[in-house]
Write a protein that holds these residues in place. Structure first.
Motif, PDB file in Angstrom:
ATOM      1  N   ASP A   1      53.160  66.995 -36.022  1.00 57.42           N
ATOM      2  CA  ASP A   1      53.198  65.964 -34.990  1.00 57.42           C
ATOM      3  C   ASP A   1      53.106  64.559 -35.583  1.00 57.42           C
ATOM      4  O   ASP A   1      53.637  63.603 -35.007  1.00 57.42           O
ATOM      5  CB  ASP A   1      52.102  66.213 -33.949  1.00 57.42           C
ATOM      6  N   MET A   2      52.460  64.418 -36.736  1.00 62.64           N
ATOM      7  CA  MET A   2      52.469  63.132 -37.434  1.00 62.64           C
ATOM      8  C   MET A   2      53.890  62.796 -37.875  1.00 62.64           C
ATOM      9  O   MET A   2      54.337  61.651 -37.728  1.00 62.64           O
ATOM     10  CB  MET A   2      51.531  63.162 -38.649  1.00 62.64           C
ATOM     11  N   GLU A   3      54.611  63.792 -38.408  1.00 64.99           N
ATOM     12  CA  GLU A   3      56.001  63.566 -38.835  1.00 64.99           C
ATOM     13  C   GLU A   3      56.885  63.162 -37.655  1.00 64.99           C
ATOM     14  O   GLU A   3      57.818  62.381 -37.815  1.00 64.99           O
ATOM     15  CB  GLU A   3      56.561  64.826 -39.492  1.00 64.99           C
ATOM     16  N   LYS A   4      56.580  63.675 -36.458  1.00 67.76           N
ATOM     17  CA  LYS A   4      57.349  63.339 -35.254  1.00 67.76           C
ATOM     18  C   LYS A   4      56.953  61.981 -34.683  1.00 67.76           C
ATOM     19  O   LYS A   4      57.566  61.512 -33.733  1.00 67.76           O
ATOM     20  CB  LYS A   4      57.128  64.401 -34.176  1.00 67.76           C
ATOM     21  N   GLY A   5      55.894  61.381 -35.224  1.00 69.84           N
ATOM     22  CA  GLY A   5      55.449  60.078 -34.736  1.00 69.84           C
ATOM     23  C   GLY A   5      54.505  60.143 -33.552  1.00 69.84           C
ATOM     24  O   GLY A   5      54.199  59.104 -32.954  1.00 69.84           O
ATOM     25  N   LEU A   6      54.002  61.337 -33.215  1.00 70.94           N
ATOM     26  CA  LEU A   6      53.073  61.460 -32.088  1.00 70.94           C
ATOM     27  C   LEU A   6      51.685  60.924 -32.427  1.00 70.94           C
ATOM     28  O   LEU A   6      50.948  60.509 -31.535  1.00 70.94           O
ATOM     29  CB  LEU A   6      52.982  62.921 -31.636  1.00 70.94           C
ATOM     30  N   LEU A   7      51.328  60.950 -33.696  1.00 69.38           N
ATOM     31  CA  LEU A   7      50.075  60.388 -34.196  1.00 69.38           C
ATOM     32  C   LEU A   7      50.369  59.626 -35.480  1.00 69.38           C
ATOM     33  O   LEU A   7      51.250  60.024 -36.249  1.00 69.38           O
ATOM     34  CB  LEU A   7      49.054  61.487 -34.505  1.00 69.38           C
TER      35      LEU A   7
END
Length: 183
Positions: A131-137
């Motif tokens: 989710d970090m890679e997706k920009g969510l965090l």
């Protein structure tokens, strides 16, 4: 070794030794549910008996004391302070980590069941990294001996909104189940 036992006992370490840490702690704005206080016990993965005592340490501040083998075993005493927050249907706790683990904060979920158990949930490190890679965090990957961990730098409000989102319910992995001890 002492810091590692504290984290395992509190179930902040993920399976395979990965850890999700946060720059921001949960502020001491909320009181813990009264049934959280008191003595808890469980048998760990190695068959050792663990005792957990949770008490108030100040206004909306709490302290956990963990003993191994016996509640009278002061040689194995581990102590740490923590705060709590209730968001949506979930309870969270936040504790500071020692400098050897980056001096940031760990966040875990917990629930008190109808069967008088304290269940502690950790965050799925792999999912957080995705989710970090997706920009969510926002955050960074942290290299650890066994696998990568994550340091989340998003503001706490964004972190809690992310954790509260029903679409992220599978982020939580049960890692410890305590039974009520003798008070």
């Amino acid at each position: 070794m002492k810091a590692w036992r504290v984290l395992v006992a509190l179930s902040f370490l993920m399976l395979s030794g990965c850890l999700v840490t946060f720059k921001d702690p949960i502020p001491a704005n909320e009181a813990a549910p009264i049934p959280l206080l008191g003595e808890w016990t469980r048998q760990d993965e190695w068959g050792d008996q663990l005792f957990l005592e949770i008490t108030r340490a100040g206004a909306n501040l709490y302290e956990a004391r963990i003993y191994e083998g016996s509640a009278d075993n002061l040689d194995s005493l581990e102590e740490f302070g923590f705060t709590v927050a209730h968001h949506g249907r979930r309870w969270y706790l936040s504790a500071g980590l020692p400098k050897s683990l980056g001096a940031n904060f760990a966040i875990a979920g917990f629930e008190l069941t109808r069967d008088n158990e304290l269940v502690v949930y950790n965050l799925d490190t792999d999912r957080i990294l995705q989710d970090m890679e997706k920009g969510l965090l926002e955050g960074q990957t942290v290299s650890m001996p066994e696998a990568d961990g994550a340091l989340i730098t998003s503001p706490l409000e964004k972190v809690l909104a992310y954790l509260d989102d029903p679409a992220n319910a599978d982020l939580f992995v049960e890692v410890a189940r305590y039974q009520r001890g003798a008070d």
